[in-house]
Design a protein around this motif. Structure first.
Motif, PDB file in Angstrom:
ATOM      1  N   UNK A  36      54.179   6.195  67.463  1.00  0.00           N
ATOM      2  CA  UNK A  36      55.672   6.860  67.318  1.00  0.00           C
ATOM      3  C   UNK A  36      56.836   6.105  66.647  1.00  0.00           C
ATOM      4  N   UNK A  37      57.533   6.524  66.020  1.00  0.00           N
ATOM      5  CA  UNK A  37      58.760   5.874  65.490  1.00  0.00           C
ATOM      6  C   UNK A  37      59.479   5.356  66.499  1.00  0.00           C
ATOM      7  N   UNK A  38      59.979   4.267  66.686  1.00  0.00           N
ATOM      8  CA  UNK A  38      60.912   3.882  67.862  1.00  0.00           C
ATOM      9  C   UNK A  38      62.292   4.556  67.548  1.00  0.00           C
ATOM     10  N   UNK A  39      62.799   5.429  68.384  1.00  0.00           N
ATOM     11  CA  UNK A  39      64.306   5.883  68.081  1.00  0.00           C
ATOM     12  C   UNK A  39      64.806   6.119  69.385  1.00  0.00           C
ATOM     13  N   UNK A  40      66.030   6.024  69.532  1.00  0.00           N
ATOM     14  CA  UNK A  40      66.793   6.211  70.719  1.00  0.00           C
ATOM     15  C   UNK A  40      66.473   7.929  71.186  1.00  0.00           C
ATOM     16  N   UNK A  41      66.492   8.041  72.306  1.00  0.00           N
ATOM     17  CA  UNK A  41      66.168   9.473  72.908  1.00  0.00           C
ATOM     18  C   UNK A  41      67.252  10.528  72.524  1.00  0.00           C
ATOM     19  N   UNK A  42      68.562  10.200  72.253  1.00  0.00           N
ATOM     20  CA  UNK A  42      69.432  11.219  71.844  1.00  0.00           C
ATOM     21  C   UNK A  42      69.190  11.542  70.405  1.00  0.00           C
ATOM     22  N   UNK A  43      68.380  10.727  69.663  1.00  0.00           N
ATOM     23  CA  UNK A  43      68.130  11.131  68.336  1.00  0.00           C
ATOM     24  C   UNK A  43      66.865  11.708  68.028  1.00  0.00           C
ATOM     25  N   UNK A  44      66.050  11.586  68.869  1.00  0.00           N
ATOM     26  CA  UNK A  44      64.527  11.798  68.716  1.00  0.00           C
ATOM     27  C   UNK A  44      64.550  13.451  68.267  1.00  0.00           C
ATOM     28  N   UNK A  45      65.262  14.434  68.803  1.00  0.00           N
ATOM     29  CA  UNK A  45      65.052  15.803  68.721  1.00  0.00           C
ATOM     30  C   UNK A  45      65.652  16.065  67.256  1.00  0.00           C
ATOM     31  N   UNK A  46      66.534  15.550  66.731  1.00  0.00           N
ATOM     32  CA  UNK A  46      67.045  15.527  65.440  1.00  0.00           C
ATOM     33  C   UNK A  46      66.226  15.168  64.382  1.00  0.00           C
ATOM     34  N   UNK A  47      65.586  13.867  64.740  1.00  0.00           N
ATOM     35  CA  UNK A  47      64.709  13.322  63.777  1.00  0.00           C
ATOM     36  C   UNK A  47      63.373  14.294  63.777  1.00  0.00           C
ATOM     37  N   UNK A  48      62.810  14.623  64.835  1.00  0.00           N
ATOM     38  CA  UNK A  48      61.678  15.629  64.850  1.00  0.00           C
ATOM     39  C   UNK A  48      61.808  16.640  64.116  1.00  0.00           C
ATOM     40  N   UNK A  49      63.014  17.283  64.243  1.00  0.00           N
ATOM     41  CA  UNK A  49      63.377  18.792  63.471  1.00  0.00           C
ATOM     42  C   UNK A  49      63.322  18.339  61.918  1.00  0.00           C
ATOM     43  N   UNK A  50      64.008  17.168  61.524  1.00  0.00           N
ATOM     44  CA  UNK A  50      63.944  16.928  60.095  1.00  0.00           C
ATOM     45  C   UNK A  50      62.786  16.760  59.519  1.00  0.00           C
ATOM     46  N   UNK A  51      61.731  15.763  60.422  1.00  0.00           N
ATOM     47  CA  UNK A  51      60.592  15.835  60.137  1.00  0.00           C
ATOM     48  C   UNK A  51      59.738  16.919  59.672  1.00  0.00           C
ATOM     49  N   UNK A  52      59.747  17.741  60.808  1.00  0.00           N
ATOM     50  CA  UNK A  52      59.071  19.037  60.797  1.00  0.00           C
ATOM     51  C   UNK A  52      59.735  20.083  59.370  1.00  0.00           C
ATOM     52  N   UNK A  53      60.706  20.022  59.137  1.00  0.00           N
ATOM     53  CA  UNK A  53      61.293  20.775  58.018  1.00  0.00           C
ATOM     54  C   UNK A  53      60.926  20.094  56.530  1.00  0.00           C
ATOM     55  N   UNK A  54      60.588  19.018  56.628  1.00  0.00           N
ATOM     56  CA  UNK A  54      60.153  18.042  55.465  1.00  0.00           C
ATOM     57  C   UNK A  54      58.864  18.218  55.147  1.00  0.00           C
ATOM     58  N   UNK A  55      58.167  18.306  56.433  1.00  0.00           N
ATOM     59  CA  UNK A  55      56.492  18.669  56.134  1.00  0.00           C
ATOM     60  C   UNK A  55      56.441  20.285  55.821  1.00  0.00           C
ATOM     61  N   UNK A  56      57.109  21.002  56.409  1.00  0.00           N
ATOM     62  CA  UNK A  56      56.944  22.347  56.308  1.00  0.00           C
ATOM     63  C   UNK A  56      57.409  23.017  55.037  1.00  0.00           C
ATOM     64  N   UNK A  57      58.526  22.634  54.774  1.00  0.00           N
ATOM     65  CA  UNK A  57      59.070  23.255  53.372  1.00  0.00           C
ATOM     66  C   UNK A  57      59.249  22.390  52.109  1.00  0.00           C
ATOM     67  N   UNK A  58      59.004  21.192  52.150  1.00  0.00           N
ATOM     68  CA  UNK A  58      59.087  20.243  50.951  1.00  0.00           C
ATOM     69  C   UNK A  58      57.989  19.483  50.673  1.00  0.00           C
ATOM     70  N   UNK A  59      56.948  19.511  51.638  1.00  0.00           N
ATOM     71  CA  UNK A  59      55.828  18.853  51.414  1.00  0.00           C
ATOM     72  C   UNK A  59      55.901  17.470  51.481  1.00  0.00           C
ATOM     73  N   UNK A  60      56.953  16.854  52.227  1.00  0.00           N
ATOM     74  CA  UNK A  60      57.145  15.335  52.648  1.00  0.00           C
ATOM     75  C   UNK A  60      56.487  14.860  53.659  1.00  0.00           C
TER      76      UNK A  60
END
Length: 127
Positions: A36-60
């Motif tokens: 896993x990427x080391x990240x603060x707990x208060x930022x983890x949901x936002x980073x997970x959201x943007x990773x999912x958006x990048x994979x799903x819609x932009x093939x990143x």
């Protein structure tokens, strides 16, 4: 020889040594260790959201980014080291022929006969 693909794909010298030795990468899984990427707990949901958006819609994805980096920086080995890219005909439904079953059948018969003989000897000794 088991080598992690993620650890070695950016080392052109090593990839060329694989070519010299006739080694290939396969899709066989030897060991899986999720990281896993080391990240603060208060930022983890936002980073997970943007990773999912990048994979799903932009093939990143990390894999796509690494392959793009390798292409732009000419990190291509002197041969094709991916087994899945080789022109090997895949037959998912390959038939098992009777010749393939000779050894397992002989093995089973030998142990069945051994078990039968041992059972008969045990019965005669216990009388």
């Amino acid at each position: 020889l088991a080598v992690g693909r993620e650890d070695t794909m950016m080392d052109l010298e090593l990839l060329n040594m694989f070519c010299d030795e006739g080694l290939l990468y396969t899709n066989s899984l030897v060991l899986e260790n999720p990281v896993a990427f080391p990240i603060r707990p208060d930022l983890s949901s936002g980073v997970s959201y943007w990773i999912l958006q990048g994979e799903k819609y932009h093939d990143i994805t990390l894999t796509n980014s690494k392959s793009d980096y390798a292409k732009t920086n000419r990190l291509m080995p002197k041969c094709n080291i991916e087994l899945s890219d080789q022109s090997v005909e895949k037959n998912v439904y390959a038939q098992i022929m009777p010749a393939n079953m000779i050894f397992p059948i002989i093995f089973w018969i030998a142990f069945a006969l051994t078990a039968t003989v041992l059972q008969i000897l045990h019965m005669h000794q216990s009388k």
